[in-house]
Design a protein around this motif. Structure first.
Motif, PDB file in Angstrom:
ATOM      1  N   GLN A  95       0.834  -1.202   0.000  1.00 60.65           N
ATOM      2  CA  GLN A  95       0.000   0.000   0.000  1.00 60.65           C
ATOM      3  C   GLN A  95       0.869   1.253   0.000  1.00 60.65           C
ATOM      4  OE1 GLN A  95      -3.359   0.359  -0.315  1.00 60.65           O
ATOM      5  NE2 GLN A  95      -2.882   2.521  -0.479  1.00 60.65           N
ATOM      6  N   GLU A  96       1.882   1.267   0.841  1.00 61.65           N
ATOM      7  CA  GLU A  96       2.769   2.432   0.910  1.00 61.65           C
ATOM      8  C   GLU A  96       3.485   2.656  -0.424  1.00 61.65           C
ATOM      9  OE1 GLU A  96       3.245   4.815   3.189  1.00 61.65           O
ATOM     10  OE2 GLU A  96       1.680   3.920   4.414  1.00 61.65           O
ATOM     11  N   LEU A  97       3.881   1.577  -1.088  1.00 59.44           N
ATOM     12  CA  LEU A  97       4.587   1.711  -2.360  1.00 59.44           C
ATOM     13  C   LEU A  97       3.694   2.273  -3.461  1.00 59.44           C
ATOM     14  CD1 LEU A  97       6.692  -1.574  -2.380  1.00 59.44           C
ATOM     15  CD2 LEU A  97       7.535   0.764  -2.059  1.00 59.44           C
ATOM     16  N   GLN A  98       2.379   2.089  -3.331  1.00 60.66           N
ATOM     17  CA  GLN A  98       1.453   2.577  -4.348  1.00 60.66           C
ATOM     18  C   GLN A  98       1.137   4.061  -4.186  1.00 60.66           C
ATOM     19  OE1 GLN A  98      -1.971   0.034  -4.197  1.00 60.66           O
ATOM     20  NE2 GLN A  98      -0.814  -1.776  -4.775  1.00 60.66           N
ATOM     21  N   ASP A  99       1.313   4.598  -2.984  1.00 59.83           N
ATOM     22  CA  ASP A  99       0.934   5.986  -2.704  1.00 59.83           C
ATOM     23  C   ASP A  99       2.084   6.944  -2.956  1.00 59.83           C
ATOM     24  OD1 ASP A  99      -1.562   5.143  -1.929  1.00 59.83           O
ATOM     25  OD2 ASP A  99      -1.073   5.086   0.201  1.00 59.83           O
ATOM     26  N   GLY A 100       1.891   7.897  -3.840  1.00 57.29           N
ATOM     27  CA  GLY A 100       2.861   8.960  -4.058  1.00 57.29           C
ATOM     28  C   GLY A 100       4.029   8.559  -4.931  1.00 57.29           C
ATOM     29  N   PRO A 101       4.750   9.575  -5.421  1.00 58.98           N
ATOM     30  CA  PRO A 101       5.893   9.309  -6.294  1.00 58.98           C
ATOM     31  C   PRO A 101       7.090   8.777  -5.510  1.00 58.98           C
ATOM     32  CG  PRO A 101       5.724  11.658  -5.842  1.00 58.98           C
ATOM     33  CD  PRO A 101       4.519  11.010  -5.228  1.00 58.98           C
ATOM     34  N   LEU A 102       7.857   7.931  -6.167  1.00 58.98           N
ATOM     35  CA  LEU A 102       9.087   7.414  -5.583  1.00 58.98           C
ATOM     36  C   LEU A 102      10.133   8.523  -5.647  1.00 58.98           C
ATOM     37  CD1 LEU A 102      10.761   5.011  -4.515  1.00 58.98           C
ATOM     38  CD2 LEU A 102      11.330   4.513  -6.893  1.00 58.98           C
ATOM     39  N   LEU A 103      10.689   8.911  -4.497  1.00 56.85           N
ATOM     40  CA  LEU A 103      11.691   9.964  -4.462  1.00 56.85           C
ATOM     41  C   LEU A 103      13.110   9.414  -4.439  1.00 56.85           C
ATOM     42  CD1 LEU A 103      10.029  12.435  -1.927  1.00 56.85           C
ATOM     43  CD2 LEU A 103       9.861  12.404  -4.424  1.00 56.85           C
ATOM     44  N   VAL A 123      11.802   5.936  -0.161  1.00 58.76           N
ATOM     45  CA  VAL A 123      11.312   7.260   0.198  1.00 58.76           C
ATOM     46  C   VAL A 123      10.224   7.655  -0.800  1.00 58.76           C
ATOM     47  CG1 VAL A 123      11.944   9.670   0.607  1.00 58.76           C
ATOM     48  CG2 VAL A 123      13.593   7.843   1.087  1.00 58.76           C
ATOM     49  N   LYS A 124       9.016   7.833  -0.295  1.00 59.05           N
ATOM     50  CA  LYS A 124       7.871   8.179  -1.133  1.00 59.05           C
ATOM     51  C   LYS A 124       7.411   9.590  -0.782  1.00 59.05           C
ATOM     52  CE  LYS A 124       5.742   5.509  -3.302  1.00 59.05           C
ATOM     53  NZ  LYS A 124       5.660   5.044  -4.659  1.00 59.05           N
ATOM     54  N   GLY A 125       6.880  10.292  -1.763  1.00 61.84           N
ATOM     55  CA  GLY A 125       6.359  11.638  -1.541  1.00 61.84           C
ATOM     56  C   GLY A 125       4.847  11.654  -1.604  1.00 61.84           C
ATOM     57  N   GLU A 126       4.299  12.813  -1.350  1.00 64.75           N
ATOM     58  CA  GLU A 126       2.850  12.992  -1.450  1.00 64.75           C
ATOM     59  C   GLU A 126       2.431  12.919  -2.919  1.00 64.75           C
ATOM     60  OE1 GLU A 126       0.538  13.321   0.972  1.00 64.75           O
ATOM     61  OE2 GLU A 126       2.150  12.895   2.379  1.00 64.75           O
TER      62      GLU A 126
END
Length: 162
Positions: A95-103, A123-126
């Motif tokens: 779920q976390e990997l699906q939310d927001g762009p990969l930084l 590290v994921k962004g909004e």
């Protein structure tokens, strides 16, 4: 021990040539600029690991963290066919990997801390972050990454686990 930037440059160039890639082709495969590849192959000493290195590792067929291994005098590891498929990951992580762009991503070797394990950080962004917010997020990550890389293993492991 310092990082061996000329060794990394030679390893990247050799791996690129083994794949019959030009610098332009490697840059395209990694999704980075040609100047990024030129800079990596220059062997110029740097203060920190370039954020583009994981993408270059993947394009060369190296496992994550291989560039840092080369900098430390070890050999790059090939991409493992035994790596867990994304569906093998816990649902919370998926779920976390699906939310927001990969930084950014990094793999930290925990050997200096007395373990043979590795820590994988994503590290994921909004999802709708502005360029300014992404920049702030990357700066915060850079600060956290410095702290993680400076862990010296002197802490009592029972304190960390509690």
């Amino acid at each position: 021990m310092g990082k061996d930037w000329p060794r990394l440059a030679e390893a990247i160039e050799a791996a690129r040539e083994a794949k019959n890639f030009t610098q332009v082709a490697l840059a395209k495969a990694a999704g980075v600029s040609e100047s990024t590849i030129q800079n990596l192959e220059s062997g110029t000493e740097r203060k920190r690991i370039p954020a583009s290195l994981p993408a270059v590792e993947r394009a060369l067929g190296w496992a994550a963290g291989s560039g840092e291994k080369v900098l430390e005098g070890r050999d790059p590891a090939p991409l493992s066919e035994t790596a867990p498929a994304p569906t093998d990951l816990p649902l919370r992580i998926l779920q976390e990997l699906q939310d927001g762009p990969l930084l950014d991503t990094t793999v930290l070797d925990l050997t200096p801390l007395g373990s043979s394990a590795r820590m994988i950080v994503v590290v994921k962004g909004e999802p709708d972050a502005s360029p300014e917010q992404i920049r702030a997020d990357l700066l915060a990550w850079a600060k956290a990454q410095r702290h993680l890389q400076n862990l010296d293993g002197d802490d009592d492991p029972t304190e960390i686990a509690n």
